[in-house]
Design a protein around this motif. Structure first.
Motif, mmCIF file in Angstrom:
data_model
loop_
_atom_site.group_PDB
_atom_site.id
_atom_site.type_symbol
_atom_site.label_atom_id
_atom_site.label_comp_id
_atom_site.label_asym_id
_atom_site.label_seq_id
_atom_site.Cartn_x
_atom_site.Cartn_y
_atom_site.Cartn_z
ATOM 1 N N PRO A 1 0.917 -1.393 0.109
ATOM 2 C CA PRO A 1 -0.139 0.093 0.217
ATOM 3 C C PRO A 1 0.987 1.216 -0.129
ATOM 4 C CG PRO A 1 0.087 -0.914 2.123
ATOM 5 C CD PRO A 1 0.864 -1.850 1.438
ATOM 6 N N ASN A 2 0.289 2.428 0.038
ATOM 7 C CA ASN A 2 0.943 3.687 -0.022
ATOM 8 C C ASN A 2 1.772 3.698 1.426
ATOM 9 O OD1 ASN A 2 -1.746 5.551 -1.069
ATOM 10 N ND2 ASN A 2 -0.203 4.915 -2.082
ATOM 11 N N GLY A 3 3.145 4.069 1.208
ATOM 12 C CA GLY A 3 3.751 4.479 2.266
ATOM 13 C C GLY A 3 4.590 3.049 2.563
ATOM 14 N N ALA A 4 4.438 1.977 1.896
ATOM 15 C CA ALA A 4 4.860 0.614 2.224
ATOM 16 C C ALA A 4 6.500 0.769 2.123
ATOM 17 C CB ALA A 4 4.358 -0.370 1.493
ATOM 18 N N GLY A 5 7.077 1.482 1.345
ATOM 19 C CA GLY A 5 8.675 1.889 1.173
ATOM 20 C C GLY A 5 9.014 1.195 -0.028
ATOM 21 N N LYS A 6 8.058 1.201 -0.894
ATOM 22 C CA LYS A 6 8.339 0.488 -2.424
ATOM 23 C C LYS A 6 9.339 1.407 -3.213
ATOM 24 C CE LYS A 6 3.858 0.603 -3.918
ATOM 25 N NZ LYS A 6 3.182 1.256 -2.565
ATOM 26 N N SER A 7 8.949 2.816 -3.260
ATOM 27 C CA SER A 7 9.757 3.742 -4.039
ATOM 28 C C SER A 7 11.137 3.796 -3.044
ATOM 29 C CB SER A 7 9.030 5.076 -3.716
ATOM 30 O OG SER A 7 7.867 4.969 -4.692
ATOM 31 N N THR A 8 11.082 3.859 -1.715
ATOM 32 C CA THR A 8 12.447 3.803 -1.313
ATOM 33 C C THR A 8 13.293 2.682 -1.447
ATOM 34 O OG1 THR A 8 11.209 4.990 0.712
ATOM 35 C CG2 THR A 8 13.351 3.775 1.200
ATOM 36 N N LEU A 9 12.921 1.475 -1.590
ATOM 37 C CA LEU A 9 13.456 0.506 -1.969
ATOM 38 C C LEU A 9 14.096 0.617 -3.317
ATOM 39 C CD1 LEU A 9 14.136 -2.589 -1.206
ATOM 40 C CD2 LEU A 9 12.388 -3.160 -2.543
ATOM 41 N N PRO B 1 10.925 6.341 -12.475
ATOM 42 C CA PRO B 1 10.226 7.058 -11.588
ATOM 43 C C PRO B 1 8.892 7.130 -11.430
ATOM 44 C CG PRO B 1 11.931 8.509 -12.582
ATOM 45 C CD PRO B 1 11.389 7.341 -13.711
ATOM 46 N N GLN B 2 8.324 7.136 -9.982
ATOM 47 C CA GLN B 2 6.809 7.113 -9.945
ATOM 48 C C GLN B 2 6.276 8.354 -10.461
ATOM 49 O OE1 GLN B 2 5.878 6.642 -5.532
ATOM 50 N NE2 GLN B 2 3.670 6.514 -6.336
ATOM 51 N N SER B 3 6.983 9.330 -10.410
ATOM 52 C CA SER B 3 6.336 10.490 -11.014
ATOM 53 C C SER B 3 7.115 10.606 -12.503
ATOM 54 C CB SER B 3 6.529 11.835 -10.049
ATOM 55 O OG SER B 3 8.067 12.149 -9.934
ATOM 56 N N ASP C 1 8.717 1.924 -11.000
ATOM 57 C CA ASP C 1 7.922 2.231 -9.822
ATOM 58 C C ASP C 1 6.411 2.590 -10.332
ATOM 59 O OD1 ASP C 1 7.398 3.108 -7.487
ATOM 60 O OD2 ASP C 1 8.996 4.384 -6.805
ATOM 61 N N GLU C 2 5.375 2.180 -10.125
ATOM 62 C CA GLU C 2 4.166 2.270 -10.521
ATOM 63 C C GLU C 2 3.886 2.857 -11.669
ATOM 64 O OE1 GLU C 2 1.854 3.694 -7.180
ATOM 65 O OE2 GLU C 2 3.007 2.955 -5.698
ATOM 66 N N PRO C 3 4.460 2.182 -12.722
ATOM 67 C CA PRO C 3 4.552 3.011 -14.168
ATOM 68 C C PRO C 3 3.140 3.141 -14.890
ATOM 69 C CG PRO C 3 4.976 0.682 -14.443
ATOM 70 C CD PRO C 3 4.685 0.844 -12.863
HETATM 71 N N1 LIG Z 1 12.253 12.132 1.012
HETATM 72 C C1 LIG Z 1 11.439 11.506 2.235
HETATM 73 N N2 LIG Z 1 11.761 12.205 3.377
HETATM 74 C C2 LIG Z 1 11.032 11.558 4.473
HETATM 75 N N3 LIG Z 1 10.180 10.656 4.436
HETATM 76 C C3 LIG Z 1 10.109 9.809 3.254
HETATM 77 C C4 LIG Z 1 10.582 10.424 2.083
HETATM 78 N N4 LIG Z 1 10.124 9.511 1.191
HETATM 79 C C5 LIG Z 1 9.444 8.723 1.761
HETATM 80 N N5 LIG Z 1 9.338 8.848 3.073
HETATM 81 C C6 LIG Z 1 8.417 8.119 4.098
HETATM 82 O O1 LIG Z 1 8.960 6.827 3.843
HETATM 83 C C7 LIG Z 1 7.705 5.955 3.826
HETATM 84 C C8 LIG Z 1 7.991 4.905 2.658
HETATM 85 O O2 LIG Z 1 7.706 5.788 1.308
HETATM 86 P P1 LIG Z 1 7.471 5.333 -0.078
HETATM 87 O O3 LIG Z 1 7.541 6.507 -0.999
HETATM 88 O O4 LIG Z 1 8.956 4.273 -0.382
HETATM 89 O O5 LIG Z 1 6.327 4.593 -0.108
HETATM 90 P P2 LIG Z 1 5.856 3.773 -1.456
HETATM 91 O O6 LIG Z 1 5.659 2.503 -1.251
HETATM 92 O O7 LIG Z 1 6.504 4.198 -2.482
HETATM 93 O O8 LIG Z 1 4.372 4.545 -1.488
HETATM 94 P P3 LIG Z 1 3.232 4.976 -2.465
HETATM 95 O O9 LIG Z 1 2.598 3.797 -3.095
HETATM 96 O O10 LIG Z 1 2.393 6.020 -2.054
HETATM 97 O O11 LIG Z 1 4.281 5.542 -3.619
HETATM 98 C C9 LIG Z 1 6.712 6.753 3.859
HETATM 99 O O12 LIG Z 1 6.151 6.697 5.214
HETATM 100 C C10 LIG Z 1 7.084 8.018 3.690
HETATM 101 O O13 LIG Z 1 6.404 8.989 4.357
#
Ligand SMILES: Nc1ncnc2c1ncn2[C@@H]1O[C@H](COP(=O)(O)OP(=O)(O)OP(=O)(O)O)[C@@H](O)[C@H]1O
Ligand SMILES: [Mg+2]
Lengths: 335, 442
Positions: free
Chosen positions: A65-73, A110-112, A187-189
């Motif tokens: 789901p949103n905020g799971a950490g996908k984009s971070t990974l 990238p996601q955006s 990332d969510e293309p």
């Molecule tokens: N640049 C940042 N600075 C601070 N916190 C961040 C940053 N980027 C992401 N986060 C936090 O890290 C967590 C994971 O975010 P991430 O973007 O990896 O989620 P995601 O799985 O890609 O979500 P989505 O589906 O909404 O894209 C979230 O709680 C977000 O608030």
């Protein structure tokens, strides 16, 4: 650290001397490993001790789901950020933020949308191609192919800012593929893309995957993960909750069948009895009931009849990734 | 390098695509130099203000007083008012009583009163009165200076009268006559001329002995200027055709450049917002690549704009750029590099484009003021004069002046260019350091 011959070959991937990774001798080589990765933003732990191995040619899904950490990974793998702990190796070679050359075999969607809006589609692709060292007729043919693949050939000289959102996303996708990366991070293309274009993109990606491209694909649409991915990691709150092929994941669901009915006044009495019969969850105004293996469906329907509940209230479903997510977290995937 | 060039070409395609931005790139310096030129009267070959209203009340019947008024009228800096216009459009001479209400009504801010007792019987010296509304410090100093200059060049005659009157009172008419006669003889012996005429001039208090002392220049050469002879020689810039514009163009250029290049560096924020750094940095591009390409772009942009500016200055105000083109372009390049590095540092330390703009405006204005783009450094306090040398504005202006004003050679220019290069290097190093730690690429 000792290196197997396979790893040594894999190390050379991306360079001209390398064997193609689909060469049968290297198919067992691990391509990308994430080793106890932790990433924090201030006090927030976005990734919590993630370990993963992605094999060459895999279409790997990150479902969460949103905020799971996908984009971070994705950003860690793409070398945009450094982890607080753990390490990433690509073909046995540590991937570092500082080392630009280690990213030559990588493509990030990238996601955006990340394009120069003032420039034309053609100019954008030209720039991104050149950054990877493409030029001349090779670059030109790659650009032509890419534009045809995402049905933007007739708009190639228009400024990207005049494109619709879906067109921009399509261009955003192929811009990462010009240099024929070995590993594509998507990332969510497909956010905001209409069903036909989405299918076109899926076909395109599947074709690339058949040619040997390794893909990490993040999404919160389980339909996409189901259709595309050979292996899927379900992640939430920076942790991997489940990992495996679709069948392996679904096998984790204890039930073959799930019965749903609306949570209403008239179904209260039924809902009160069901926890004794199996697993019972309520979410989004819907009761979900997964009868234990020894429970007979005939008995269940006898009960509903005795309570005067019409059969049309009940739907039964095959287990899905969504159901698995619900099972694992008690929440819906798209909460 | 290939990567930097690709990114650089991207920036150029960008500006070429954006017709508005492109035309602004060229039009802004043109408009700017035109406006500045008009404000500072760059087309005039002489300098200084003109037409400042000055009310003059002459209550003295002394012919020398009338001469002083004429001299003030001849001074182009002043527009001398001596008449009061009644409501029925008839005129009468101004009186001292008119002055104060008129000054309050902002008709003029300076007035000179020549009282009836301009030369007093009872004491040596002259009596003049200046009324002012010193609303603007620089203006007031300027006017006072001009008034004093005009008065003092007419003073010898009046002082002579005063001196004669006093002498007559103290030593008596006959002894004064004796003294004057021996003076006249001395003067005639040393400077030539008819002793009788000199004697009668001295008697009347006319020390303006030019006409009676035989001289080739005739009456215009006054006696005092022969006693104290000041030779003036302009050592540098004599052959400069448009001194006003040439002196100030460097300052205008620097200020403009700083604003333009800071804006261009702030476009990094725009690329960040577009998410482009994610794409770039996941390719073989590094942060340093991005920054150096932006830097090069800034230098090219600044160079083009400066050249446009100077070429416009050439046609609008006759600034002679063609004689020094090579060196001028060189200085422009170094100045553009220094300004760009400043913009990069600004982008590196600012959390947002808004912050960069605000901070930039403040720093640029401060630096321009301290650096001497607005007014001469020599009128600043000493500490400021030292601080001035720490600004890139100062050294860039110095470079422009050296080329355009002093005709400097490349060798003479080297120290200035060296300082600019050192400033650029130090600023860029700091900017890179900040960028590698900052949030811009996160
Ligand atoms: N640049 C940042 N600075 C601070 N916190 C961040 C940053 N980027 C992401 N986060 C936090 O890290 C967590 C994971 O975010 P991430 O973007 O990896 O989620 P995601 O799985 O890609 O979500 P989505 O589906 O909404 O894209 C979230 O709680 C977000 O608030
Ligand atoms: Mg995301």
């Amino acid at each position: 650290m000792t290196m197997t011959s396979g790893e040594a070959i894999a190390l050379a991937l991306g360079s001209n001397r390398s064997l193609h990774w689909r060469n049968p001798t290297v198919t067992t080589v691990l391509m990308l490993t994430l080793d106890h990765l932790t990433k924090r933003y201030g006090t927030l732990t976005a990734l919590d001790d993630i370990s993963l191995t992605i094999k060459p040619g895999e279409f790997f899904g990150l479902l969460g789901p949103n905020g799971a950490g996908k984009s971070t990974l994705m950003s860690l793998v793409a070398g945009l950020r450094a982890p607080e702990a753990g390490r990433i190796t690509l073909n046995g070679k540590p991937l570092s933020v500082a080392e630009a050359s280690s990213r030559a075999g990588l493509g990030l969607v990238p996601q955006s949308v990340a394009l120069y809006p003032e420039l034309s589609a053609d100019q954008n692709l030209r720039i991104f191609g050149e950054l990877y060292g493409l030029h001349g007729t090779l670059l030109k043919t790659r650009i032509d192919e890419a534009l045809v693949a995402v049905q933007l050939a007739d708009r190639r000289h228009d400024q990207v800012k005049t494109f619709s959102g879906g067109m921009q996303r399509r261009l955003n996708l192929v811009a990462a593929l010009l240099h024929r990366p070995k590993l594509l991070l998507c990332d969510e293309p497909t956010v905001g893309i209409d069903p036909q274009s989405r299918n076109a993109i899926f076909d395109f990606l599947e074709a690339r995957a058949r040619e040997g491209l390794t893909v990490i694909y993040s999404t919160h649409y389980m339909e996409e993960a189901t259709r595309l991915c050979s292996r899927i990691a379900i992640i939430d709150h920076g942790r991997i909750l489940a990992l495996g092929t679709l069948d392996e994941l679904l096998a984790q669901l204890p039930f073959e069948e799930e019965i749903r009915f609306p949570a209403r006044e008239e179904t209260l009495a039924l809902a009160a009895q069901l926890p004794a019969w199996g697993e019972f969850i309520t979410a989004d105004g819907v009761h979900r009931f997964r009868p234990r293996a020894d429970c007979k469906l005939s008995e269940f329907f006898a009960l509903t009849e005795s309570l005067g509940l019409p059969p049309r209230l009940f739907t039964s479903q095959r287990p899905t990734l969504e159901a698995l997510f619900l099972h694992l977290t008690g929440r819906n995937l798209r909460e | 390098m290939r990567i930097i060039l690709t990114l650089l070409r991207k920036d150029f395609s960008h500006v070429l695509r954006d017709k508005a931005a492109l035309s602004l790139t060229f039009i802004v310096p043109l408009v700017l130099i035109y406006v500045f030129g008009q404000i500072f009267g760059a087309n005039r070959t002489d300098s200084g203000p003109t037409g400042i209203p000055l009310a003059v009340v002459n209550a003295s019947g002394n012919p020398a007083a009338a001469q002083l008024v004429d001299a003030l009228k001849a001074e182009k800096s002043f527009r001398v008012l001596t008449k009061y216009v009644n409501s029925d459009q008839t005129e009468r001479p101004l009186t001292e009583a008119d002055l104060r209400p008129m000054m309050r009504g902002n008709d003029f801010r300076f007035a000179l009163v020549i009282p009836a007792d301009l030369v007093r019987e009872t004491e040596f010296g002259l009596h003049l009165k200046i009324l002012s509304n010193p609303r603007n410090e620089v203006e007031t100093q300027l006017i006072n200076g001009l008034l004093q200059k005009t008065i003092f060049s007419n003073v010898p005659q009046l002082l002579g009268q005063s001196l004669q009157a006093q002498a007559r009172r103290y030593i008596g008419a006959s002894r004064l006559e004796k003294f004057n006669r021996s003076m006249a003889e001395n003067v005639a012996r040393n400077f030539g001329g008819d002793p009788e005429r000199i004697f009668s001039d001295i008697q009347k208090g006319q020390w303006n002995l030019g006409s009676s002392v035989g001289s080739a220049g005739g009456g215009t050469t006054d006696f005092f200027s022969r006693v104290v002879r000041i030779e003036q020689e302009q050592v540098i810039g004599k052959e400069v055709k448009s001194p006003m514009a040439t002196r100030s163009v460097g300052g205008w250029a620097m200020q403009f450049l700083l604003f333009a290049l800071t804006a261009s560096a702030a476009s990094l924020f725009y690329e960040k917002q577009q998410g482009l750094f994610q794409r770039l940095l996941s390719s073989p591009v590094t942060r340093a690549h991005i920054l150096w390409s932006k830097f090069l772009y800034g230098v090219c942009l600044g160079l083009v704009q400066l050249v446009v500016l100077f070429v416009a200055g050439r046609f609008m105000f006759g600034i002679e750029v063609e004689h020094h083109l090579g060196l001028l372009v060189l200085v422009c390049g170094f100045a553009a590099a220094a300004c760009t590095s400043f913009g990069m540092l600004l982008a590196a330390i600012s959390p947002s484009p808004e912050a960069a703009r605000g901070l930039g405006t403040m720093l640029i204005l401060t630096m321009s003021a301290i650096g001497g783009a607005w007014f001469p450094i020599s009128i600043m306090p000493e500490l400021m004069q030292h601080l001035s040398k720490l600004t890139l504005v100062y050294w860039s202006m110095e470079g422009f002046q050296q080329v355009l004003w002093a005709n400097a050679t490349l060798g003479e220019l080297c120290p200035t260019l060296g300082i600019l290069a050192a400033m650029t290097a130090a600023t860029m190093a700091l900017a890179l350091w900040c960028f590698n730690r900052g949030k811009l690429f996160d």
